[in-house]
Design an enzyme around this catalytic site. Structure first.
Site, PDB file in Angstrom:
ATOM      1  N   HIS A 262      -4.588  -0.250  -6.701  1.00  0.00           N
ATOM      2  CA  HIS A 262      -4.737   1.199  -6.847  1.00  0.00           C
ATOM      3  C   HIS A 262      -6.088   1.494  -7.467  1.00  0.00           C
ATOM      4  O   HIS A 262      -6.576   0.735  -8.294  1.00  0.00           O
ATOM      5  CB  HIS A 262      -3.620   1.772  -7.738  1.00  0.00           C
ATOM      6  CG  HIS A 262      -3.478   3.257  -7.575  1.00  0.00           C
ATOM      7  ND1 HIS A 262      -4.160   4.155  -8.340  1.00  0.00           N
ATOM      8  CD2 HIS A 262      -2.737   3.978  -6.695  1.00  0.00           C
ATOM      9  CE1 HIS A 262      -3.842   5.379  -7.946  1.00  0.00           C
ATOM     10  NE2 HIS A 262      -2.984   5.305  -6.958  1.00  0.00           N
ATOM     11  N   GLU A 315       3.479   2.833  -2.644  1.00  0.00           N
ATOM     12  CA  GLU A 315       3.830   2.677  -1.237  1.00  0.00           C
ATOM     13  C   GLU A 315       4.797   1.525  -0.984  1.00  0.00           C
ATOM     14  O   GLU A 315       5.506   1.529   0.011  1.00  0.00           O
ATOM     15  CB  GLU A 315       2.556   2.459  -0.398  1.00  0.00           C
ATOM     16  CG  GLU A 315       1.494   3.513  -0.558  1.00  0.00           C
ATOM     17  CD  GLU A 315       1.826   4.804   0.172  1.00  0.00           C
ATOM     18  OE1 GLU A 315       3.023   5.121   0.300  1.00  0.00           O
ATOM     19  OE2 GLU A 315       0.887   5.475   0.616  1.00  0.00           O
TER      20      GLU A 315
HETATM   21  N1  ACO Z   1      -4.554  -6.870  -1.126  1.00  0.00           N
HETATM   22  C1  ACO Z   1      -5.548  -7.791  -1.192  1.00  0.00           C
HETATM   23  N2  ACO Z   1      -6.711  -7.582  -1.825  1.00  0.00           N
HETATM   24  C2  ACO Z   1      -6.875  -6.384  -2.427  1.00  0.00           C
HETATM   25  C3  ACO Z   1      -5.881  -5.390  -2.417  1.00  0.00           C
HETATM   26  C4  ACO Z   1      -4.675  -5.678  -1.733  1.00  0.00           C
HETATM   27  N3  ACO Z   1      -3.679  -4.797  -1.647  1.00  0.00           N
HETATM   28  N4  ACO Z   1      -6.309  -4.312  -3.099  1.00  0.00           N
HETATM   29  C5  ACO Z   1      -7.551  -4.608  -3.511  1.00  0.00           C
HETATM   30  N5  ACO Z   1      -7.882  -5.847  -3.100  1.00  0.00           N
HETATM   31  C6  ACO Z   1      -9.152  -6.536  -3.359  1.00  0.00           C
HETATM   32  C7  ACO Z   1     -10.289  -5.785  -2.666  1.00  0.00           C
HETATM   33  O1  ACO Z   1     -10.464  -6.260  -1.340  1.00  0.00           O
HETATM   34  C8  ACO Z   1     -11.445  -6.127  -3.561  1.00  0.00           C
HETATM   35  O2  ACO Z   1     -11.884  -7.408  -3.215  1.00  0.00           O
HETATM   36  P1  ACO Z   1     -13.475  -7.725  -3.033  1.00  0.00           P
HETATM   37  O3  ACO Z   1     -14.065  -7.414  -4.369  1.00  0.00           O
HETATM   38  O4  ACO Z   1     -13.477  -9.163  -2.643  1.00  0.00           O
HETATM   39  O5  ACO Z   1     -13.926  -6.768  -1.939  1.00  0.00           O
HETATM   40  C9  ACO Z   1     -10.809  -6.236  -4.949  1.00  0.00           C
HETATM   41  O6  ACO Z   1      -9.415  -6.456  -4.735  1.00  0.00           O
HETATM   42  C10 ACO Z   1     -10.949  -5.008  -5.794  1.00  0.00           C
HETATM   43  O7  ACO Z   1     -10.504  -3.887  -5.059  1.00  0.00           O
HETATM   44  P2  ACO Z   1     -10.370  -2.481  -5.787  1.00  0.00           P
HETATM   45  O8  ACO Z   1     -11.728  -2.055  -6.269  1.00  0.00           O
HETATM   46  O9  ACO Z   1      -9.268  -2.574  -6.772  1.00  0.00           O
HETATM   47  O10 ACO Z   1      -9.885  -1.537  -4.596  1.00  0.00           O
HETATM   48  P3  ACO Z   1     -10.202   0.017  -4.379  1.00  0.00           P
HETATM   49  O11 ACO Z   1     -10.035   0.767  -5.670  1.00  0.00           O
HETATM   50  O12 ACO Z   1     -11.503   0.185  -3.647  1.00  0.00           O
HETATM   51  O13 ACO Z   1      -9.053   0.375  -3.359  1.00  0.00           O
HETATM   52  C11 ACO Z   1      -6.846   0.547  -2.570  1.00  0.00           C
HETATM   53  C12 ACO Z   1      -7.764   0.753  -3.785  1.00  0.00           C
HETATM   54  C13 ACO Z   1      -7.456   1.238  -1.330  1.00  0.00           C
HETATM   55  C14 ACO Z   1      -5.487   1.184  -2.855  1.00  0.00           C
HETATM   56  C15 ACO Z   1      -6.707  -0.976  -2.312  1.00  0.00           C
HETATM   57  O14 ACO Z   1      -6.109  -1.583  -3.429  1.00  0.00           O
HETATM   58  C16 ACO Z   1      -5.919  -1.276  -1.044  1.00  0.00           C
HETATM   59  O15 ACO Z   1      -6.497  -1.318   0.053  1.00  0.00           O
HETATM   60  N6  ACO Z   1      -4.560  -1.514  -1.145  1.00  0.00           N
HETATM   61  C17 ACO Z   1      -3.768  -1.760   0.015  1.00  0.00           C
HETATM   62  C18 ACO Z   1      -3.438  -0.443   0.752  1.00  0.00           C
HETATM   63  C19 ACO Z   1      -2.442   0.417  -0.007  1.00  0.00           C
HETATM   64  O16 ACO Z   1      -1.462  -0.078  -0.566  1.00  0.00           O
HETATM   65  N7  ACO Z   1      -2.692   1.735   0.014  1.00  0.00           N
HETATM   66  C20 ACO Z   1      -1.863   2.736  -0.693  1.00  0.00           C
HETATM   67  C21 ACO Z   1      -2.512   3.150  -1.974  1.00  0.00           C
HETATM   68  S1  ACO Z   1      -1.504   4.193  -2.952  1.00  0.00           S
HETATM   69  C22 ACO Z   1      -1.823   5.739  -2.352  1.00  0.00           C
HETATM   70  O17 ACO Z   1      -2.848   6.066  -1.845  1.00  0.00           O
HETATM   71  C23 ACO Z   1      -0.750   6.741  -2.440  1.00  0.00           C
END
Ligand code: ACO
Length: 381
Positions: A262, A315
Site C-alpha cells: 500500500h 483488496e
Molecule cells: N507484490 C510484489 N512486490 C510488490 C508489491 C506486491 N503486491 N507491492 C509492492 N511491491 C514491490 C514493488 O515492486 C517495489 O519493488 P522495486 O523497488 O523492486 O520496484 C517495492 O515493493 C516497493 O513498492 P512500493 O513503493 O511499496 O509500491 P507503491 O507505493 O508504488 O505501490 C501498490 C503501491 C500499487 C498498492 C503496490 O503495492 C501494488 O502494486 N500492490 C499490488 C496491487 C494491489 O493490491 N492493489 C490494490 C491497492 S489497495 C487500493 O488501491 C484500494
C-alpha cells in the site's frame, strides 16, 4: 510565475488539498470518516448512516436516518435512456467500463456545478450515489442475458444491491458482509480516484463528469481492480500445497502479488482486519486457502523487501468476502465504485465549496529546444 517545486514520483507524501471528509494515518494503521473510526462504523452502523455522515458531515439521529433512507431509496432509479441502452452498454466492455458509460448517460444533462446552487449540487451528488448500484447490477444482469431487477426501496442500500446483482433475496449474513465492505471503502484519503474526481470537479465540470472520472481511475489494477485478481489468484493456486511454488515463481519473475502493499500503510490495512473477520464469519474453502496464502506471501515479501513492510491491503479479503457473499468477480470493481461514489461526491461537494483550479506543473526532460528546422520547402507565395 510560481516557483517550481519538485515532488516525489507518484506524489507520495505530497499534501495537495485540505479535507474534512476523512483521513488515513498510515503509520498507525488507522483511518476515519469525519472523525469517526471507519472500522468501528463498519462494525455497528448501516451504509446509509455512514453515507449521511460523509454527505452531511455528521451522523444522523434515528429520525434523520429514517428520512435519509426514504429520500435516498427514492433516488435509486435509472433514467429511461439508460434502461433502453442497457444491452449496448453491457456489451461495450467489462462491467466496470460499462458502469462508467451508464453513469455518464444517467447524468448526461447535469449542468456545470458552477451553475447550480448548493441544494442542487447536493441532490445531484445523492442521486449519483443512489443510482450507481442499480446501474452496476442492471449491467451485470443484462450481460448475463437476464432482465434487470427493479430496485426495492423497502430494502437497505446494500441488501438491495446484492439482491439486484445476484437475482435473489440475500441472506442477512451475506447482505451485512457486503454492507461492511461498502462502509469500509467509502473514503480513503487522497487516493488516485478521489484526487482524479477532485481535479475534474476543480474545472467546474458537472458532478457526473467527476463521478465518471473517479470510476475511470478506480478501474486500474493498481487501485480498485485488484480484488477479482485476488480471487483469480486463489482459484489458480487451488490448494495450500501449490501456494509456495506459485508465489515464489511470480515474485522471481518480478510480478506483484495482488492484495499486498500500500502507498500509505506500513501496518496491516485496517480494512483488511475487519474484512478478514467478516470472511471468517462467512466461512468456506476459499477463506481457509486465503488465510494460508496470506501468511506465506507476507513471509516472502518480508524476505524480498525487508525495509518496505509490505502488508495485506483491503483488496485481499475484499475479493474473498464479495465472492462468498455471492457477487461474481466481474462485479468486484463496480462494487468498489458503488461505495466510493459516496466518498467522491463528498469530496466533490467540498471542492466546489472551496474551489481553486487544480493545475500543477511538469518538469520538462526532453531534448533541448532545437534551432528552427525547415522540413518542407518554404511555401511559394
Ligand atoms: N507484490 C510484489 N512486490 C510488490 C508489491 C506486491 N503486491 N507491492 C509492492 N511491491 C514491490 C514493488 O515492486 C517495489 O519493488 P522495486 O523497488 O523492486 O520496484 C517495492 O515493493 C516497493 O513498492 P512500493 O513503493 O511499496 O509500491 P507503491 O507505493 O508504488 O505501490 C501498490 C503501491 C500499487 C498498492 C503496490 O503495492 C501494488 O502494486 N500492490 C499490488 C496491487 C494491489 O493490491 N492493489 C490494490 C491497492 S489497495 C487500493 O488501491 C484500494
Amino acid at each position: 510565475m510560481a516557483t517550481l517545486i519538485d515532488v516525489p514520483a507518484g506524489l507520495e507524501g505530497v499534501v495537495a488539498a485540505e479535507t474534512a471528509v476523512g483521513d488515513v494515518r498510515g503509520a498507525e494503521g488507522f483511518y476515519h470518516y469525519r472523525g469517526h473510526a471507519a472500522p468501528d462504523l463498519a462494525e455497528r452502523l448501516s451504509f446509509e448512516a455512514v453515507w449521511h455522515l460523509v454527505h452531511h458531515g455528521r451522523l444522523p439521529d434515528a429520525r434523520e436516518l429514517d428520512a435519509f433512507r426514504r429520500d435516498t431509496a427514492a433516488l435509486r432509479t435509472l433514467p429511461p435512456a439508460v434502461l433502453e441502452a442497457l444491452p449496448a452498454i453491457a456489451r461495450s466492455g467489462p462491467p466496470m467500463a460499462a458502469l462508467r458509460t451508464a453513469v455518464s448517460l444517467a447524468g448526461q444533462t447535469a449542468p456545470s456545478w458552477l451553475d447550480c446552487d448548493t441544494d442542487d449540487r447536493a441532490t445531484q451528488a445523492l442521486r449519483l450515489v443512489a443510482l450507481t448500484p442499480v446501474a452496476a447490477a442492471a449491467i451485470w444482469r443484462t450481460s448475463a442475458g437476464q432482465p434487470p431487477l427493479a430496485p426495492d426501496p423497502a430494502l437497505g442500500f446494500a441488501a438491495d444491491y446484492l439482491r439486484m446483482a445476484s437475482g435473489r433475496m440475500p441472506s442477512t449474513e451475506a447482505a451485512r458482509a457486503v454492507e461492511q465492505y461498502l462502509i469500509l471503502t467509502v473514503d480513503h484519503g487522497f487516493n488516485a480516484s478521489t484526487f482524479t474526481a477532485r481535479v475534474v470537479a476543480s474545472t467546474g465540470a458537472d458532478l457526473t463528469a467527476a463521478a465518471v472520472a473517479g470510476l475511470a481511475a478506480l478501474s486500474g489494477p493498481l487501485h480498485g481492480g485488484a480484488p477479482s485478481r485476488v480471487v483469480d489468484m486463489l482459484r489458480d493456486i487451488g490448494t495450500v500445497e501449490r501456494a509456495r511454488p506459485w508465489v515464489e515463481t511470480r515474485l522471481a519473475a518480478g510480478h506483484r502479488i495482488m492484495g499486498f502493499g500500500h502507498r500509505v500503510y506500513r501496518t496491516e490495512d485496517p480494512r483488511s482486519v475487519v474484512l478478514k473477520a467478516t470472511a471468517r464469519r462467512l466461512g468456506g474453502p476459499m477463506v481457509d486457502l486465503a488465510i494460508a496464502v496470506e501468511g506465506l506471501v507476507l513471509d516472502l515479501l518480508d524476505t524480498k523487501y525487508p525495509e518496505r513492510r509490505l502488508r495485506t491491503n483491503v483488496e485481499f479479503y475484499a475479493g474473498v468476502v464479495l465472492d462468498q457473499a455471492g457477487l461474481p468477480p466481474a462485479l468486484f470493481p463496480p462494487t468498489f465504485g458503488v461505495s466510493r461514489m459516496a466518498g467522491w461526491m463528498a469530496h466533490v461537494l467540498e471542492q466546489a465549496a472551496h474551489n481553486r483550479l487544480i493545475r500543477p506543473a511538469s518538469r520538462y526532460v526532453g531534448p533541448a529546444v532545437a534551432p528552427r528546422v525547415d522540413v518542407e520547402p518554404a511555401a511559394v507565395p
